[in-house]
Write a protein that holds these residues in place. Structure first.
Motif, PDB file in Angstrom:
ATOM      1  N   ILE A   1       1.975   3.758 -11.335  1.00 32.89           N
ATOM      2  CA  ILE A   1       1.214   2.821 -10.522  1.00 32.89           C
ATOM      3  C   ILE A   1       0.405   1.883 -11.416  1.00 32.89           C
ATOM      4  O   ILE A   1      -0.192   2.312 -12.407  1.00 32.89           O
ATOM      5  CB  ILE A   1       0.259   3.566  -9.566  1.00 32.89           C
ATOM      6  CG1 ILE A   1       1.055   4.389  -8.550  1.00 32.89           C
ATOM      7  CG2 ILE A   1      -0.670   2.602  -8.841  1.00 32.89           C
ATOM      8  CD1 ILE A   1       0.205   5.178  -7.584  1.00 32.89           C
TER       9      ILE A   1
ATOM     10  N   SER B   1      -2.768  -0.741 -10.688  1.00 34.63           N
ATOM     11  CA  SER B   1      -3.722  -1.081  -9.627  1.00 34.63           C
ATOM     12  C   SER B   1      -4.644  -2.201 -10.092  1.00 34.63           C
ATOM     13  O   SER B   1      -4.925  -2.342 -11.284  1.00 34.63           O
ATOM     14  CB  SER B   1      -4.593   0.127  -9.258  1.00 34.63           C
ATOM     15  OG  SER B   1      -3.826   1.170  -8.739  1.00 34.63           O
TER      16      SER B   1
ATOM     17  N   ASN C   1      -1.868  -1.442  -0.239  1.00 34.11           N
ATOM     18  CA  ASN C   1      -3.251  -1.902  -0.195  1.00 34.11           C
ATOM     19  C   ASN C   1      -4.099  -0.770   0.359  1.00 34.11           C
ATOM     20  O   ASN C   1      -3.817  -0.231   1.429  1.00 34.11           O
ATOM     21  CB  ASN C   1      -3.377  -3.145   0.689  1.00 34.11           C
ATOM     22  CG  ASN C   1      -2.627  -4.322   0.108  1.00 34.11           C
ATOM     23  OD1 ASN C   1      -2.703  -4.581  -1.093  1.00 34.11           O
ATOM     24  ND2 ASN C   1      -1.881  -5.031   0.934  1.00 34.11           N
TER      25      ASN C   1
ATOM     26  N   PHE D   1      -8.236  -2.264  -3.124  1.00 33.81           N
ATOM     27  CA  PHE D   1      -7.344  -2.157  -4.270  1.00 33.81           C
ATOM     28  C   PHE D   1      -5.923  -2.522  -3.860  1.00 33.81           C
ATOM     29  O   PHE D   1      -5.469  -2.166  -2.777  1.00 33.81           O
ATOM     30  CB  PHE D   1      -7.322  -0.725  -4.807  1.00 33.81           C
ATOM     31  CG  PHE D   1      -8.416  -0.412  -5.786  1.00 33.81           C
ATOM     32  CD1 PHE D   1      -8.151  -0.299  -7.136  1.00 33.81           C
ATOM     33  CD2 PHE D   1      -9.719  -0.217  -5.346  1.00 33.81           C
ATOM     34  CE1 PHE D   1      -9.153   0.004  -8.026  1.00 33.81           C
ATOM     35  CE2 PHE D   1     -10.727   0.081  -6.230  1.00 33.81           C
ATOM     36  CZ  PHE D   1     -10.448   0.192  -7.579  1.00 33.81           C
ATOM     37  N   THR D   2      -5.221  -3.189  -4.754  1.00 31.87           N
ATOM     38  CA  THR D   2      -3.786  -3.384  -4.618  1.00 31.87           C
ATOM     39  C   THR D   2      -3.100  -2.456  -5.603  1.00 31.87           C
ATOM     40  O   THR D   2      -3.367  -2.516  -6.806  1.00 31.87           O
ATOM     41  CB  THR D   2      -3.389  -4.837  -4.902  1.00 31.87           C
ATOM     42  OG1 THR D   2      -4.043  -5.690  -3.963  1.00 31.87           O
ATOM     43  CG2 THR D   2      -1.890  -5.014  -4.769  1.00 31.87           C
ATOM     44  N   ASN D   3      -2.233  -1.593  -5.082  1.00 31.45           N
ATOM     45  CA  ASN D   3      -1.499  -0.636  -5.915  1.00 31.45           C
ATOM     46  C   ASN D   3      -0.018  -0.994  -5.907  1.00 31.45           C
ATOM     47  O   ASN D   3       0.583  -1.131  -4.832  1.00 31.45           O
ATOM     48  CB  ASN D   3      -1.676   0.781  -5.377  1.00 31.45           C
ATOM     49  CG  ASN D   3      -3.111   1.267  -5.405  1.00 31.45           C
ATOM     50  OD1 ASN D   3      -3.589   1.755  -6.421  1.00 31.45           O
ATOM     51  ND2 ASN D   3      -3.818   1.127  -4.282  1.00 31.45           N
ATOM     52  N   ARG D   4       0.557  -1.172  -7.065  1.00 31.19           N
ATOM     53  CA  ARG D   4       2.009  -1.373  -7.188  1.00 31.19           C
ATOM     54  C   ARG D   4       2.611  -0.041  -7.635  1.00 31.19           C
ATOM     55  O   ARG D   4       2.224   0.483  -8.683  1.00 31.19           O
ATOM     56  CB  ARG D   4       2.320  -2.439  -8.223  1.00 31.19           C
ATOM     57  CG  ARG D   4       1.513  -3.729  -8.073  1.00 31.19           C
ATOM     58  CD  ARG D   4       1.994  -4.592  -6.944  1.00 31.19           C
ATOM     59  NE  ARG D   4       1.397  -5.923  -7.003  1.00 31.19           N
ATOM     60  CZ  ARG D   4       1.497  -6.834  -6.040  1.00 31.19           C
ATOM     61  NH1 ARG D   4       2.172  -6.548  -4.943  1.00 31.19           N
ATOM     62  NH2 ARG D   4       0.918  -8.010  -6.157  1.00 31.19           N
TER      63      ARG D   4
ATOM     64  N   ASP E   1      -2.192   9.450   0.354  1.00 30.40           N
ATOM     65  CA  ASP E   1      -2.772   8.721  -0.776  1.00 30.40           C
ATOM     66  C   ASP E   1      -4.079   9.372  -1.191  1.00 30.40           C
ATOM     67  O   ASP E   1      -5.071   9.329  -0.458  1.00 30.40           O
ATOM     68  CB  ASP E   1      -3.022   7.260  -0.390  1.00 30.40           C
ATOM     69  CG  ASP E   1      -1.744   6.545   0.001  1.00 30.40           C
ATOM     70  OD1 ASP E   1      -0.703   6.832  -0.623  1.00 30.40           O
ATOM     71  OD2 ASP E   1      -1.788   5.710   0.922  1.00 30.40           O
TER      72      ASP E   1
ATOM     73  N   SER F   1      -5.045   8.359 -15.269  1.00 29.78           N
ATOM     74  CA  SER F   1      -5.310   6.949 -15.005  1.00 29.78           C
ATOM     75  C   SER F   1      -6.113   6.382 -16.183  1.00 29.78           C
ATOM     76  O   SER F   1      -7.087   6.997 -16.617  1.00 29.78           O
ATOM     77  CB  SER F   1      -6.121   6.770 -13.722  1.00 29.78           C
ATOM     78  OG  SER F   1      -5.421   7.272 -12.603  1.00 29.78           O
TER      79      SER F   1
ATOM     80  N   HIS G   1      -8.023   3.128  -5.881  1.00 24.24           N
ATOM     81  CA  HIS G   1      -6.861   3.320  -6.754  1.00 24.24           C
ATOM     82  C   HIS G   1      -6.161   4.612  -6.360  1.00 24.24           C
ATOM     83  O   HIS G   1      -6.798   5.662  -6.284  1.00 24.24           O
ATOM     84  CB  HIS G   1      -7.313   3.374  -8.205  1.00 24.24           C
ATOM     85  CG  HIS G   1      -6.349   4.047  -9.120  1.00 24.24           C
ATOM     86  ND1 HIS G   1      -5.066   3.573  -9.318  1.00 24.24           N
ATOM     87  CD2 HIS G   1      -6.456   5.180  -9.870  1.00 24.24           C
ATOM     88  CE1 HIS G   1      -4.440   4.378 -10.158  1.00 24.24           C
ATOM     89  NE2 HIS G   1      -5.253   5.358 -10.508  1.00 24.24           N
ATOM     90  N   ARG G   2      -4.835   4.554  -6.115  1.00 28.22           N
ATOM     91  CA  ARG G   2      -4.114   5.767  -5.740  1.00 28.22           C
ATOM     92  C   ARG G   2      -3.771   6.538  -6.995  1.00 28.22           C
ATOM     93  O   ARG G   2      -2.783   6.261  -7.668  1.00 28.22           O
ATOM     94  CB  ARG G   2      -2.847   5.445  -4.956  1.00 28.22           C
ATOM     95  CG  ARG G   2      -2.352   6.677  -4.205  1.00 28.22           C
ATOM     96  CD  ARG G   2      -1.049   6.432  -3.503  1.00 28.22           C
ATOM     97  NE  ARG G   2       0.069   6.796  -4.354  1.00 28.22           N
ATOM     98  CZ  ARG G   2       1.332   6.836  -3.922  1.00 28.22           C
ATOM     99  NH1 ARG G   2       1.624   6.498  -2.700  1.00 28.22           N
ATOM    100  NH2 ARG G   2       2.300   7.194  -4.745  1.00 28.22           N
TER     101      ARG G   2
END
Lengths: 190, 183
Positions: free
Chosen positions: B145, B147, B99, B81-84, B70, B114, B103-104
């Motif tokens: 992603i 985030s 998590n 951060f939560t990254n989907r 990552d 981004s 930010h990934r």
């Protein structure tokens, strides 16, 4: 190890490349505009600097309309240096949602595949000699029964670390697309 | 038209809060880095600001196998951060929740964009990137992603937030970072 930084204010400046007959070097922040009419092959006439650059490219197709049935959803994309290479020279990954299903796939090509059939696409290209790649923000594709429209997100890599990318290249549409018209915008990011 | 660039050099590994620059809409910061694993990006985040962050890596070169990891855009070490994540690689497609402390923006090597929406105490980021380096990503994996971060504290003051890019693949990275303030 080294880090160099440069601040600048960039206001959009448009450069009309529609009638260009040779490649033009865009400055960072400049946007090349290429209008095309009734053609499937569009030379962008953008010169790439020796140390590579990053470009954001928008391809907007305005005709035939979204109801036009062009049959097969063949690939459209970019031919770097205005050439095609070996049939596996470029890798491509994608996922999509069309009118019937959600899917994904991988493939190899002789060019940088970006889209399918008629489309409006936004994608980023990095032209560094050592690592040349593309990532698409999205593509809306249409032109046949299952693409009305189809959303595609994709990425691709030129499987090469020695060839110089000197000319951004030629955008092409699949032969099934007839003779579309539209506009291509090329923004030099770096 | 292009305005005259203002050139400034920093040692980003020792960036101080007073070095942070507040971009105006339309202004751009470009950083070229070579052989680094941490790159400071001294842009002072403005509340309700929107930024485009493009990272284009060019070393290690194509074909070099590196560990997938990552690559994180961090605001501070305390931030969660939560990254989907959604992807398609040579090995198949997938989705995950990640998590992380940032930010990934990328995974291993490649290029990424981004779009950062900063609205203190929240940050939203939309990202797309191509991943190259691990064997399963030989064709260049497409990754998308979303985030989110919620800043529970203001560790050094709202006006002192800057970016730090951290590369976790275990190798030195080279490339460029371009930050454009959109709004």
């Amino acid at each position: 190890m080294a880090i160099v930084a440069e601040f600048r204010r960039v206001l959009p400046e448009y450069v009309d490349l529609t009638s260009a007959t040779s490649d033009v070097m865009l400055e960072v922040g400049q946007i090349g505009v290429i209008r095309f009419t009734n053609t499937r092959e569009i030379a962008l006439h953008v010169a790439v600097p020796p140390d590579g650059a990053v470009y954001e490219i928008v391809v907007h197709t305005k005709s035939p309309g979204i109801t036009q049935n062009v049959g097969a959803a063949g690939p459209s994309g970019l031919k770097p240096n205005n050439l095609t290479y070996g049939s596996t020279a470029f890798g491509h990954t994608q996922y999509y949602r069309n009118s019937s299903s959600l899917g994904s796939g991988v493939s190899d090509h002789a060019y940088q595949r970006v889209a399918s059939a008629l489309s409006t696409s936004v994608f980023l290209v990095s032209t560094s000699k050592t690592l040349k790649c593309m990532v698409s923000e999205g593509c809306s594709s249409w032109g046949n029964a299952t693409d009305s429209p189809t959303f595609i997100r994709c990425a691709g890599i030129w499987k090469d670390s020695t060839t110089e990318w000197t000319s951004l290249g030629t955008w092409f549409f699949d032969a099934s697309c007839g003779t579309p018209s539209g506009v291509i915008l090329v923004r030099r990011v770096r | 038209m292009l305005c005259d660039p203002v050139l400034t050099s920093f040692d980003f590994l020792r960036v101080e809060p007073e070095d942070l620059k507040q971009l105006l809409p339309g202004e751009v910061l470009t950083i070229t880095f070579s052989g680094e694993r941490v790159v400071g990006v001294p842009v002072r985040l403005v509340d309700e600001g929107v930024y485009e962050v493009i990272v284009a890596m060019n070393q290690p070169s194509y074909g070099t196998s590196i560990t997938g990891a990552d690559q994180l855009l961090r605001i501070s070490s305390e931030t969660s951060f939560t990254n989907r994540v959604v992807w398609r690689s040579d090995a198949g497609s997938g989705a995950a929740v990640l998590n992380a402390g940032g930010h990934r923006f990328a995974y291993a090597n490649g290029a990424s964009r981004s779009i950062v929406f900063f609205n203190y105490p929240s940050m939203f980021v939309l990202n797309e990137h191509i991943c190259h380096g691990p064997a399963a990503d030989s064709r260049g994996t497409v990754v998308t992603i979303g985030s989110f971060a919620n800043f529970t504290s203001e560790p050094s003051g709202l006006g002192e937030f800057g970016f730090v890019l951290t590369f976790h693949s275990g190798v030195d990275m080279s490339g460029t970072v371009t930050v454009r303030r959109i709004a």
